[in-house]
Write a protein that holds these residues in place. Structure first.
Motif, mmCIF file in Angstrom:
data_model
loop_
_atom_site.group_PDB
_atom_site.id
_atom_site.type_symbol
_atom_site.label_atom_id
_atom_site.label_comp_id
_atom_site.label_asym_id
_atom_site.label_seq_id
_atom_site.Cartn_x
_atom_site.Cartn_y
_atom_site.Cartn_z
ATOM 1 N N VAL A 234 0.876 -1.168 0.000
ATOM 2 C CA VAL A 234 0.000 0.000 0.000
ATOM 3 C C VAL A 234 0.912 1.216 0.000
ATOM 4 O O VAL A 234 1.598 1.484 0.985
ATOM 5 N N LEU A 235 0.959 1.926 -1.107
ATOM 6 C CA LEU A 235 1.887 3.042 -1.282
ATOM 7 C C LEU A 235 1.110 4.351 -1.206
ATOM 8 O O LEU A 235 0.320 4.669 -2.093
ATOM 9 N N VAL A 236 1.330 5.106 -0.133
ATOM 10 C CA VAL A 236 0.588 6.337 0.115
ATOM 11 C C VAL A 236 1.488 7.529 -0.186
ATOM 12 O O VAL A 236 2.480 7.761 0.509
ATOM 13 N N ALA A 237 1.156 8.269 -1.249
ATOM 14 C CA ALA A 237 1.955 9.427 -1.675
ATOM 15 C C ALA A 237 3.440 9.073 -1.702
ATOM 16 O O ALA A 237 4.261 9.744 -1.066
ATOM 17 N N PRO A 238 3.823 8.019 -2.424
ATOM 18 C CA PRO A 238 5.186 7.504 -2.312
ATOM 19 C C PRO A 238 6.236 8.392 -2.968
ATOM 20 O O PRO A 238 5.980 9.064 -3.960
ATOM 21 N N PRO B 282 2.427 -6.673 -6.295
ATOM 22 C CA PRO B 282 1.068 -6.125 -6.361
ATOM 23 C C PRO B 282 0.986 -4.876 -5.484
ATOM 24 O O PRO B 282 1.516 -4.857 -4.361
ATOM 25 N N PHE B 283 0.346 -3.822 -5.978
ATOM 26 C CA PHE B 283 0.283 -2.600 -5.174
ATOM 27 C C PHE B 283 -0.974 -1.800 -5.459
ATOM 28 O O PHE B 283 -1.599 -1.909 -6.512
ATOM 29 N N ILE B 284 -1.322 -1.000 -4.472
ATOM 30 C CA ILE B 284 -2.272 0.092 -4.647
ATOM 31 C C ILE B 284 -1.525 1.365 -4.289
ATOM 32 O O ILE B 284 -0.866 1.428 -3.244
ATOM 33 N N VAL B 285 -1.571 2.352 -5.164
ATOM 34 C CA VAL B 285 -0.934 3.630 -4.898
ATOM 35 C C VAL B 285 -2.034 4.671 -4.732
ATOM 36 O O VAL B 285 -2.977 4.741 -5.525
ATOM 37 N N LEU B 286 -1.920 5.445 -3.646
ATOM 38 C CA LEU B 286 -2.932 6.447 -3.308
ATOM 39 C C LEU B 286 -2.259 7.813 -3.217
ATOM 40 O O LEU B 286 -1.212 7.947 -2.567
ATOM 41 N N PHE C 36 2.173 3.645 -11.856
ATOM 42 C CA PHE C 36 1.045 2.799 -12.231
ATOM 43 C C PHE C 36 1.112 2.417 -13.707
ATOM 44 O O PHE C 36 0.846 1.268 -14.079
ATOM 45 N N ASN C 37 1.497 3.357 -14.550
ATOM 46 C CA ASN C 37 1.496 3.113 -15.990
ATOM 47 C C ASN C 37 2.609 2.165 -16.441
ATOM 48 O O ASN C 37 2.410 1.366 -17.356
ATOM 49 N N THR D 43 -3.301 -0.921 -8.751
ATOM 50 C CA THR D 43 -4.466 -0.051 -8.604
ATOM 51 C C THR D 43 -3.979 1.343 -8.250
ATOM 52 O O THR D 43 -3.000 1.495 -7.506
ATOM 53 N N ILE D 44 -4.658 2.356 -8.770
ATOM 54 C CA ILE D 44 -4.319 3.728 -8.414
ATOM 55 C C ILE D 44 -5.585 4.447 -7.981
ATOM 56 O O ILE D 44 -6.661 4.269 -8.563
#
Length: 324
Positions: A142-146, A233-237, A254-255, A263-264
């Motif tokens: 889970v990547l928050v404003a990475p 696997p990741f979600i970036v927020l 993400f691209n 997921t973004i």
């Protein structure tokens, strides 16, 4: 508030450990008391921050959803040893996290449980380098404003970088000039959270030290060159009004990332501090997305669980081909 005290349903513990260089590191954990944790989550905190106070509200939200949460303050951060805010070698941070987090995963009671990294800001770089160090070990991030690349319009010219690196070798702990607004004002929308961070004695305040700045730039450049190799696997927020790390960089991650499970989530009018710096209604939206993503993958299970059963049933030796 970022600081949330554990309640009667949460087992919170703190411990100091010693890293490979003989330095003391502060660690903490939040474990559900009544039920077996459904998965493990490891916090990679941001630059100048720490785990037990600023990330406590995040940990409590996750543990109440059934997850076990573990944190560690990097050297030079929080309650760990080292000069405040000083990063002598970014790779050492990654090594410390890898050693501590993997030792928890390999405890008998945790075998077969899914393993996630939850990373904020600079912690995003730590998480991506952890995955690079141990490919296929982590089940997701889970990547928050990475911090995973310096935005093109913020990147210093090569000549400036060269001079900065030279000076940092001579006076590594000197603080760089304060050229921008207070990062606390830029990161957190809620004034009371800004005050809380400023009053937190374990959060570093002030300009980055010269060696810290060059190490952050080096780590970002390394990751930038390998964004296409990201397979975890990741979600970036990311908040679309983030002035600390650029949302365009999360879009690029993400691209170009190789992983098929990505997921973004972009949040209009939100800032950098998505986990605890926004109004409560915004924080609820962010955590709903995080919990949904974690729950979906945890319910699917992982291939490591199947390998655990096979090893135990067939008494197979563990080796490089079936390492858990």
């Amino acid at each position: 508030m970022a600081l949330v005290q554990p309640d009667e349903n949460v087992n919170y513990q703190e411990e100091f450990i010693t890293n490979s260089q003989g330095l003391k590191l502060f660690t903490c954990k939040w474990i559900p008391k009544k039920d077996e944790p459904k998965a493990l989550i490891f916090i990679c905190h941001g630059y100048a921050m720490e785990c037990s106070i600023t990330m406590s509200s995040t940990a409590m939200r996750l543990v109440k959803k059934g997850y076990a949460v573990y944190g560690m303050d990097y050297v030079g951060h929080g309650k760990s040893s080292g000069l405040d805010g000083f990063i002598d070698n970014f790779d050492s941070i990654v090594d410390d996290c890898s050693d501590h987090f993997s030792s928890i995963c390999e405890n008998e009671e945790n075998k077969g449980k899914m393993r996630y990294l939850l990373a904020e800001s600079m912690g995003g770089a730590v998480a991506l380098l952890l995955d690079k160090k141990m490919p296929n070990y982590w089940d997701g991030a889970v990547l928050v404003a990475p911090m995973c690349k310096i935005a093109d319009d913020m990147k210093p010219p090569a000549a400036v970088v060269y001079v900065l690196e030279g000076i940092s070798r001579l006076v590594p702990t000197w603080k760089s000039l304060k050229l921008t607004e207070d990062i606390i004002d830029l990161a957190f929308k809620r004034p009371e959270i800004r005050d809380e961070v400023r009053n937190n004695e374990y959060c570093y305040k002030g300009p980055p030290r010269l060696k810290s700045a060059t190490e952050l730039l080096r780590a970002s450049t390394d990751i930038e060159q390998r964004l296409h190799q990201v397979t975890i696997p990741f979600i970036v927020l990311h908040g679309e009004d983030d002035k600390v790390t650029a949302p365009e960089v999360s879009k690029e991650l993400f691209n170009v990332a190789s992983t098929k499970d990505k997921t973004i989530k972009l949040y209009p009018e939100m800032w950098h501090g998505l986990l605890y710096g926004e109004p409560l209604e915004n924080i609820e939206v962010v955590f709903a997305d995080i919990i949904k993503w974690l729950d979906e993958r945890t319910k699917r299970g992982n291939t490591r669980s199947e390998l655990v059963n096979k090893v135990e049933t067939e008494q197979l030796p563990l080796n490089k081909n079936n390492k858990l």
